[in-house]
Enzyme design. Structure first.
Site, PDB file in Angstrom:
ATOM      1  N   ARG A 129       0.870  -1.207  -0.009  1.00 44.73           N
ATOM      2  CA  ARG A 129      -0.131  -0.012  -0.001  1.00 44.73           C
ATOM      3  C   ARG A 129       0.785   1.260   0.023  1.00 44.73           C
ATOM      4  O   ARG A 129       0.450   2.347   0.286  1.00 44.73           O
ATOM      5  CB  ARG A 129      -1.045  -0.093   1.088  1.00 44.73           C
ATOM      6  CG  ARG A 129      -2.089  -1.118   1.266  1.00 44.73           C
ATOM      7  CD  ARG A 129      -3.124  -0.851   2.041  1.00 44.73           C
ATOM      8  NE  ARG A 129      -4.081  -2.117   2.049  1.00 44.73           N
ATOM      9  CZ  ARG A 129      -3.700  -3.226   2.756  1.00 44.73           C
ATOM     10  NH1 ARG A 129      -2.851  -3.110   3.718  1.00 44.73           N
ATOM     11  NH2 ARG A 129      -4.603  -4.282   2.785  1.00 44.73           N
ATOM     12  N   LYS A 151       2.725  11.806 -11.174  1.00 46.24           N
ATOM     13  CA  LYS A 151       1.711  10.792 -11.754  1.00 46.24           C
ATOM     14  C   LYS A 151       2.466   9.606 -12.300  1.00 46.24           C
ATOM     15  O   LYS A 151       3.527   9.696 -12.679  1.00 46.24           O
ATOM     16  CB  LYS A 151       1.368  11.616 -13.033  1.00 46.24           C
ATOM     17  CG  LYS A 151       0.197  12.618 -12.948  1.00 46.24           C
ATOM     18  CD  LYS A 151      -0.220  13.083 -14.354  1.00 46.24           C
ATOM     19  CE  LYS A 151      -1.267  14.020 -14.039  1.00 46.24           C
ATOM     20  NZ  LYS A 151      -1.738  14.584 -15.323  1.00 46.24           N
ATOM     21  N   GLU A 193       7.961  18.269 -24.844  1.00 44.43           N
ATOM     22  CA  GLU A 193       7.521  18.740 -23.468  1.00 44.43           C
ATOM     23  C   GLU A 193       8.212  19.825 -22.698  1.00 44.43           C
ATOM     24  O   GLU A 193       7.456  20.529 -21.999  1.00 44.43           O
ATOM     25  CB  GLU A 193       7.795  17.341 -22.345  1.00 44.43           C
ATOM     26  CG  GLU A 193       6.887  16.120 -22.960  1.00 44.43           C
ATOM     27  CD  GLU A 193       5.590  15.844 -22.507  1.00 44.43           C
ATOM     28  OE1 GLU A 193       4.683  17.012 -22.354  1.00 44.43           O
ATOM     29  OE2 GLU A 193       5.025  14.820 -22.582  1.00 44.43           O
ATOM     30  N   LYS A 235       6.832  23.194 -13.863  1.00 44.16           N
ATOM     31  CA  LYS A 235       6.040  22.192 -13.364  1.00 44.16           C
ATOM     32  C   LYS A 235       5.943  22.036 -11.916  1.00 44.16           C
ATOM     33  O   LYS A 235       4.817  21.889 -11.545  1.00 44.16           O
ATOM     34  CB  LYS A 235       6.633  20.703 -13.891  1.00 44.16           C
ATOM     35  CG  LYS A 235       5.776  19.671 -13.670  1.00 44.16           C
ATOM     36  CD  LYS A 235       5.806  18.434 -14.541  1.00 44.16           C
ATOM     37  CE  LYS A 235       4.734  17.454 -14.086  1.00 44.16           C
ATOM     38  NZ  LYS A 235       4.979  16.172 -14.922  1.00 44.16           N
ATOM     39  N   GLU A 245      -4.642  17.562 -10.105  1.00 40.88           N
ATOM     40  CA  GLU A 245      -5.384  17.904 -11.248  1.00 40.88           C
ATOM     41  C   GLU A 245      -6.889  18.082 -11.153  1.00 40.88           C
ATOM     42  O   GLU A 245      -7.757  17.619 -11.575  1.00 40.88           O
ATOM     43  CB  GLU A 245      -5.147  16.823 -12.236  1.00 40.88           C
ATOM     44  CG  GLU A 245      -5.374  17.346 -13.669  1.00 40.88           C
ATOM     45  CD  GLU A 245      -4.678  16.499 -14.805  1.00 40.88           C
ATOM     46  OE1 GLU A 245      -3.673  16.088 -14.928  1.00 40.88           O
ATOM     47  OE2 GLU A 245      -5.702  16.494 -15.601  1.00 40.88           O
ATOM     48  N   ARG A 249      -3.909  21.850 -13.187  1.00 37.54           N
ATOM     49  CA  ARG A 249      -2.747  20.878 -13.738  1.00 37.54           C
ATOM     50  C   ARG A 249      -3.047  20.585 -15.081  1.00 37.54           C
ATOM     51  O   ARG A 249      -1.935  20.021 -15.755  1.00 37.54           O
ATOM     52  CB  ARG A 249      -2.472  19.755 -12.625  1.00 37.54           C
ATOM     53  CG  ARG A 249      -1.349  18.740 -13.071  1.00 37.54           C
ATOM     54  CD  ARG A 249      -0.971  17.820 -11.954  1.00 37.54           C
ATOM     55  NE  ARG A 249      -0.024  16.896 -12.502  1.00 37.54           N
ATOM     56  CZ  ARG A 249       0.850  16.018 -11.743  1.00 37.54           C
ATOM     57  NH1 ARG A 249       0.732  16.261 -10.460  1.00 37.54           N
ATOM     58  NH2 ARG A 249       1.580  15.403 -12.199  1.00 37.54           N
ATOM     59  N   ASN A 253      -1.485  19.018 -20.056  1.00 31.40           N
ATOM     60  CA  ASN A 253      -1.663  17.970 -21.001  1.00 31.40           C
ATOM     61  C   ASN A 253      -1.967  18.703 -22.413  1.00 31.40           C
ATOM     62  O   ASN A 253      -2.561  18.130 -22.984  1.00 31.40           O
ATOM     63  CB  ASN A 253      -2.951  17.264 -20.646  1.00 31.40           C
ATOM     64  CG  ASN A 253      -2.552  16.178 -19.804  1.00 31.40           C
ATOM     65  OD1 ASN A 253      -1.364  15.540 -20.044  1.00 31.40           O
ATOM     66  ND2 ASN A 253      -3.442  16.003 -18.482  1.00 31.40           N
ATOM     67  N   HIS A 256      -1.782  16.741 -25.594  1.00 32.37           N
ATOM     68  CA  HIS A 256      -1.918  15.302 -25.102  1.00 32.37           C
ATOM     69  C   HIS A 256      -3.036  14.633 -25.586  1.00 32.37           C
ATOM     70  O   HIS A 256      -3.055  13.395 -25.654  1.00 32.37           O
ATOM     71  CB  HIS A 256      -1.662  15.160 -23.570  1.00 32.37           C
ATOM     72  CG  HIS A 256      -0.288  15.279 -23.151  1.00 32.37           C
ATOM     73  ND1 HIS A 256       0.391  16.585 -23.237  1.00 32.37           N
ATOM     74  CD2 HIS A 256       0.568  14.561 -22.382  1.00 32.37           C
ATOM     75  CE1 HIS A 256       1.536  16.340 -22.921  1.00 32.37           C
ATOM     76  NE2 HIS A 256       1.922  15.376 -22.299  1.00 32.37           N
ATOM     77  N   HIS A 260      -2.233  11.591 -27.349  1.00 37.90           N
ATOM     78  CA  HIS A 260      -2.646  10.111 -26.841  1.00 37.90           C
ATOM     79  C   HIS A 260      -3.459   9.355 -28.033  1.00 37.90           C
ATOM     80  O   HIS A 260      -3.196   8.380 -28.008  1.00 37.90           O
ATOM     81  CB  HIS A 260      -3.422  10.363 -25.760  1.00 37.90           C
ATOM     82  CG  HIS A 260      -2.762  10.761 -24.356  1.00 37.90           C
ATOM     83  ND1 HIS A 260      -3.023  11.120 -23.258  1.00 37.90           N
ATOM     84  CD2 HIS A 260      -1.341  10.785 -23.907  1.00 37.90           C
ATOM     85  CE1 HIS A 260      -2.093  11.311 -22.251  1.00 37.90           C
ATOM     86  NE2 HIS A 260      -1.216  11.130 -22.909  1.00 37.90           N
ATOM     87  N   HIS A 273       6.238   9.083 -27.506  1.00 38.37           N
ATOM     88  CA  HIS A 273       5.243  10.200 -26.700  1.00 38.37           C
ATOM     89  C   HIS A 273       5.649  11.604 -27.025  1.00 38.37           C
ATOM     90  O   HIS A 273       4.526  12.256 -27.364  1.00 38.37           O
ATOM     91  CB  HIS A 273       5.252   9.614 -25.240  1.00 38.37           C
ATOM     92  CG  HIS A 273       4.656  10.731 -24.458  1.00 38.37           C
ATOM     93  ND1 HIS A 273       3.040  10.460 -24.619  1.00 38.37           N
ATOM     94  CD2 HIS A 273       4.894  11.715 -23.504  1.00 38.37           C
ATOM     95  CE1 HIS A 273       2.518  11.660 -23.645  1.00 38.37           C
ATOM     96  NE2 HIS A 273       3.640  12.419 -23.211  1.00 38.37           N
TER      97      HIS A 273
END
Ligand code: NAD
Ligand code: GLY
Length: 368
Positions: A129, A151, A193, A235, A245, A249, A253, A256, A260, A273
């Site tokens: 955990r 993330k 990026e 960032k 987010e 935030r 993206n 993206h 994606h 990517h």
């Protein structure tokens, strides 16, 4: 034995998250210097997570430095590639954690690009955990973006990064020396990026990148150090304000949603990517122009630096229906409605919806 220069820290950026605040350390010679790894919580075991490309280059150096602090240092070597950012590969990290008797105080070290970082971080978030981890990014993309902000996750065949968790690292160590061995295509992908931070937050940085793009492609150490530092500062500021987010935030993206769709539509690993994000930003800028937010000159300026960075500015012809279908599987989507990061004005971004007809028009203009 390779000669190594003494470690030199060129910058330190702190990400402010209360009790979970941490430093991003940027410099040269850091990886193999035991001093880099001091001050971490005391634990008996370290698990280095790396892959078949990065491991042979850098794991030995890191393991030797970690032995100054840990009783046992184990390493798990994953297959390389975005197409291995999946459950079976994640399972190999859990196998290594259990087989080596790793406990709750074990620290995982993610040594590699964004794929290793996202997977090692997700494994650390889940094992018992949650165990601590440290990011040791070795690609430009990971140093300017993916290693920062917590993330973590893996891909699902139906969608990119769809399974994951927020789990902040204890520290991020960006050793610029590692970028020497990065293939040129990967260097370009990382620049995507970095470029992203200009239109969404800092047009002065975009101007700096325009002036230094050739130096960056030539791996000028000072230029890389500044690009990593400024990217991490932006960032860190965004994540410090909106870790999970809830709103702000999402601007990270930019490019993206389209990107994606390209990655998933072609099959993970076909386009890098960063390549998909580079092209996605041009699409995002075109959408912003169609929405009346920015002018044609802004779109042309962004497309120009994306192209100069060695990145594609046109997307693959997947068909508008397929793009729309893929873009509906996006974490920003709400009630089945796709939401896009758009540029409200140069240097400021927002999340908006757009009519399908307008998106189709953008796709027609930006694919071939
Ligand atoms: P990557 O991890 O696949 O690395 C690119 C390639 O370079 C790989 O083949 C890798 O083995 C190799 N490599 C890495 N370091 C090297 C070095 N120093 N020398 C030689 N080769 C080296 O890709 P990436 O571009 O680093 O990361 C992309 C991933 O990051 C994507 O999965 C993306 O979704 C994720 N990402 C995550 C976030 C986040 O916030 N978590 C943000 C952006 C991207
Ligand atoms: N790269 C997007 C984010 O970290 O939020």
């Amino acid at each position: 034995m390779a000669f190594s220069f003494p470690a030199r820290e060129s910058a330190r950026v702190t990400i402010e998250l209360g009790a979970r605040s941490y430093d991003i350390v940027i410099g040269t010679g850091l990886l193999g210097d035991p001093h880099t790894w001091s001050g971490l919580p005391v634990g008996a075991t370290a698990l280095v997570v790396t892959n078949t490309t990065v491991g042979p280059l850098y794991a030995g150096r890191l393991e030797a430095a970690l032995r100054a602090h840990f009783k046992a240092v184990h390493t798990v070597v994953l297959p390389d590639g975005e197409d291995h950012k999946d459950w079976p590969t994640l399972q190999r990290i859990f196998d290594a954690l259990l087989a080596n008797g790793c406990d709750r105080k074990t620290i995982a070290f993610a040594l590699g690009g964004g794929v290793v970082g996202d997977m090692a971080g997700f494994a650390a978030a889940c094992y018992m955990r949650g165990v601590p981890f440290v990011q040791v990014p070795t690609t430009l993309l990971a140093q300017v973006d993916s290693s920062v902000g917590g993330k973590t996750g893996i891909n699902h065949p139906l969608g990119k990064n769809m399974i994951g968790a927020f789990h902040q690292p204890l520290r991020v160590v960006c050793d610029l020396d590692t970028l020497d061995t990065l293939p040129p295509r990967e260097l370009s992908a990382g620049l995507a990026e970095a470029i992203k931070y200009g239109p969404i937050a800092d047009m002065e940085f975009l101007g700096w990148l325009e002036g230094r793009i050739d130096a960056l492609l030539g791996r000028d150490r000072e230029a890389l150090a500044y690009a990593v530092r400024r990217s991490c500062e932006i960032k860190a500021s965004v994540v410090g304000h909106d870790e999970r987010e809830a709103g702000l935030r999402a601007i990270l993206n930019f490019g993206h949603t389209f990107g994606h769709a390209i990655e998933a539509g072609l099959g993970f690993g076909q386009w890098l990517h960063g390549e998909a994000v580079g092209c996605g930003m041009v699409m995002g800028a075109r959408l912003s122009q169609r929405l009346g937010l920015v002018d044609e000159a802004f779109v042309a300026r962004l497309a120009s630096i994306v192209a100069r960075a060695g990145l594609p500015t046109s997307g693959p012809a997947l068909g508008a229906d397929r793009y729309l279908e893929l873009m509906r599987v996006d974490k920003k989507a709400e009630a089945g409605q796709t939401r896009f990061v758009v540029i409200d004005e140069p240097g400021r971004a927002a999340v908006r919806t757009a009519p399908d007809a307008m998106v189709r028009d953008v796709l027609a203009a930006c694919t071939r």
